[in-house]
Design an enzyme around this catalytic site. Structure first.
Site, short mmCIF file in Angstrom:
data_model
loop_
_atom_site.label_atom_id
_atom_site.label_comp_id
_atom_site.label_asym_id
_atom_site.label_seq_id
_atom_site.Cartn_x
_atom_site.Cartn_y
_atom_site.Cartn_z
N ASN A 91 0.71 -1.29 0.15
CA ASN A 91 0.22 -0.41 0.36
C ASN A 91 0.16 1.26 -0.04
O ASN A 91 0.46 2.19 -0.56
CB ASN A 91 -1.03 -0.11 1.46
CG ASN A 91 -1.86 1.34 1.23
OD1 ASN A 91 -2.20 1.28 0.65
ND2 ASN A 91 -1.14 1.86 2.00
N SER A 143 -4.39 1.75 -8.39
CA SER A 143 -5.12 3.35 -8.52
C SER A 143 -6.04 3.74 -9.48
O SER A 143 -5.39 3.12 -10.86
CB SER A 143 -3.50 4.92 -8.39
OG SER A 143 -4.85 6.14 -8.60
N TYR A 156 3.05 9.14 -11.37
CA TYR A 156 2.33 9.02 -10.71
C TYR A 156 1.87 7.66 -11.42
O TYR A 156 1.04 5.74 -11.65
CB TYR A 156 1.06 9.20 -9.75
CG TYR A 156 0.35 8.51 -8.94
CD1 TYR A 156 0.86 8.11 -7.48
CD2 TYR A 156 -1.04 8.41 -9.35
CE1 TYR A 156 0.14 7.44 -6.69
CE2 TYR A 156 -1.85 7.84 -8.05
CZ TYR A 156 -0.96 7.44 -6.93
OH TYR A 156 -2.28 7.45 -6.39
N ALA A 158 2.39 5.68 -13.83
CA ALA A 158 3.20 4.77 -14.79
C ALA A 158 3.68 3.86 -13.64
O ALA A 158 3.60 2.87 -14.36
CB ALA A 158 4.76 5.74 -15.41
P1 NAP Z 1 -0.98 8.74 2.86
O1 NAP Z 1 -2.07 8.94 4.02
O2 NAP Z 1 -0.23 9.36 2.55
O3 NAP Z 1 0.16 7.48 3.58
C1 NAP Z 1 0.81 6.92 3.03
C2 NAP Z 1 1.76 6.22 3.45
O4 NAP Z 1 2.55 5.06 2.93
C3 NAP Z 1 2.55 6.89 4.76
O5 NAP Z 1 2.04 6.00 6.27
C4 NAP Z 1 3.27 7.27 4.80
O6 NAP Z 1 5.02 6.49 5.48
C5 NAP Z 1 4.09 5.04 3.76
N1 NAP Z 1 5.03 5.65 2.81
C6 NAP Z 1 5.13 6.48 1.70
N2 NAP Z 1 6.23 6.41 1.40
C7 NAP Z 1 7.09 5.30 1.76
C8 NAP Z 1 7.89 4.33 1.59
N3 NAP Z 1 9.04 4.46 1.07
N4 NAP Z 1 8.09 3.56 2.63
C9 NAP Z 1 7.06 2.67 3.37
N5 NAP Z 1 6.06 3.72 3.49
C10 NAP Z 1 5.69 4.96 2.76
O7 NAP Z 1 -1.64 8.13 1.34
P2 NAP Z 1 -2.94 7.16 1.42
O8 NAP Z 1 -4.09 8.30 0.75
O9 NAP Z 1 -3.47 6.75 2.01
O10 NAP Z 1 -2.82 6.42 -0.02
C11 NAP Z 1 -2.38 4.72 0.83
C12 NAP Z 1 -2.46 4.33 -0.86
O11 NAP Z 1 -3.25 4.32 -1.85
C13 NAP Z 1 -1.24 4.57 -1.86
O12 NAP Z 1 -0.48 4.08 -2.66
C14 NAP Z 1 -1.65 5.94 -2.53
O13 NAP Z 1 -1.10 5.82 -4.28
C15 NAP Z 1 -3.10 5.10 -3.36
N6 NAP Z 1 -3.96 5.63 -3.74
C16 NAP Z 1 -4.38 6.43 -2.82
C17 NAP Z 1 -5.94 7.24 -3.33
C18 NAP Z 1 -6.51 8.61 -2.29
O14 NAP Z 1 -7.51 9.38 -2.50
N7 NAP Z 1 -6.14 8.61 -0.79
C19 NAP Z 1 -6.42 6.96 -4.80
C20 NAP Z 1 -6.44 5.84 -5.42
C21 NAP Z 1 -5.05 5.49 -4.56
P3 NAP Z 1 5.18 7.82 6.09
O15 NAP Z 1 3.67 8.63 7.44
O16 NAP Z 1 6.44 6.88 7.89
O17 NAP Z 1 5.88 8.35 5.70
#
Ligand code: NAP
Length: 248
Positions: A91, A143, A156, A158
């Site tokens: 994730n 996504s 993103y 890609a």
């Molecule tokens: P978020 O609130 O920004 O949380 C991201 C999490 O990933 C945080 O815990 C962060 O850790 C961790 N992270 C980032 N880079 C990392 C790394 N290199 N190694 C380990 N952990 C890492 O994101 P979210 O919205 O919950 O999204 C979660 C996933 O869903 C992502 O893959 C995102 O692309 C996907 N997604 C989200 C949406 C949306 O609308 N929110 C839509 C489509 C897809 P730290 O706190 O330590 O930085």
């Protein structure tokens, strides 16, 4: 019945948002969960919150998923400290949004290294263990942007399209060992990642969502829990959008 009694799950990017909710959901149904994120404070806090509700279920690990060797070491540590995982949820994800004209090499590399190479790193780290596990599951959080693209998100898009291809290849390679591998493609889910966007962007997105509302982290966690459960044993190589109808 607890669907995940005696199951061990690894959730990357579980320090907040969608990943934290997935970890919470799996713990709520009996799993022991490794809560992985880059910063020690965020995964530590998330694990503490989960343990308050479901005592003894969560352990925090601060590891950067883009670091290949650190992830291989993490796999060994989790197996020693919690046990051999049955479920891997990729994730962890980041954005570095900007138009291609302004996109720097590091914007590209950071997003690909975290969102795509991160999943390669964890699958490499955990695949041998998963191949021997009961009801083994890999679920990649992609996504809808990996399906339809988006201006300002070439890196993103890609990374997530790559993650979808990776999901299907892994599903084919590991099917003989009963490991299923699926992708969940969220649309717009309210988290820190989307809170960064301007009101104008949010309004434009909302206008494209037939169900007329943004998604919640629980909308993703519910599907992930189903795909991780024994009931989903015959589903593999699929990409399931959870997007309020945005990409139908
Ligand atoms: P978020 O609130 O920004 O949380 C991201 C999490 O990933 C945080 O815990 C962060 O850790 C961790 N992270 C980032 N880079 C990392 C790394 N290199 N190694 C380990 N952990 C890492 O994101 P979210 O919205 O919950 O999204 C979660 C996933 O869903 C992502 O893959 C995102 O692309 C996907 N997604 C989200 C949406 C949306 O609308 N929110 C839509 C489509 C897809 P730290 O706190 O330590 O930085």
């Amino acid at each position: 019945m607890s669907r995940f009694a005696n199951k061990i799950a690894v959730v990357t990017g579980a320090g907040r948002g969608i990943g934290q909710e997935i970890a919470r959901k799996l713990a709520s149904e009996g799993a022991k969960v490794a809560v992985v994120s880059r910063s020690a404070s965020s995964c530590g806090k998330a694990a503490e919150e989960i343990n308050k509700e479901f005592p003894g279920s969560a352990t925090a690990y601060d590891v950067d998923v883009a670091d290949h060797q650190a992830v291989q070491d993490l796999a060994a540590r989790i197996t020693n400290e919690i046990g051999a995982p049955n479920i891997l949820i990729n994730n962890a994800g980041v954005t570095r949004d900007t138009l291609l004209m302004r996109m720097k090499e590091e914007d590209w590399d950071t997003v690909i290294d975290t969102n795509l190479k991160g999943a390669f790193n964890t699958v490499k780290g955990f695949m041998r263990t998963l191949m021997k596990a009961e009801d083994p599951r890999i679920i990649n959080i992609a996504s809808v942007i990996g399906l339809i693209g988006n201006a300002g998100q070439a890196n993103y898009s890609a990374s997530k399209a790559g993650l979808i291809g990776f999901t299907k290849a892994v599903a084919r390679e590991l099917a003989g060992r009963s490991v299923t591998c699926n992708a969940v493609a969220p649309g717009f889910i309210t988290t820190d990642m989307t809170d960064e966007l301007s009101d104008a962007v949010k309004e434009a997105v909302l206008a494209k969502i037939p169900l007329g509302t943004f998604g919640q982290t629980t909308d993703i966690a519910e599907l992930v829990a189903y795909l991780a459960s024994p009931a989903a044993r015959y589903i593999t190589g699929q990409v399931i959008a959870v997007d309020g109808g945005m990409t139908m």
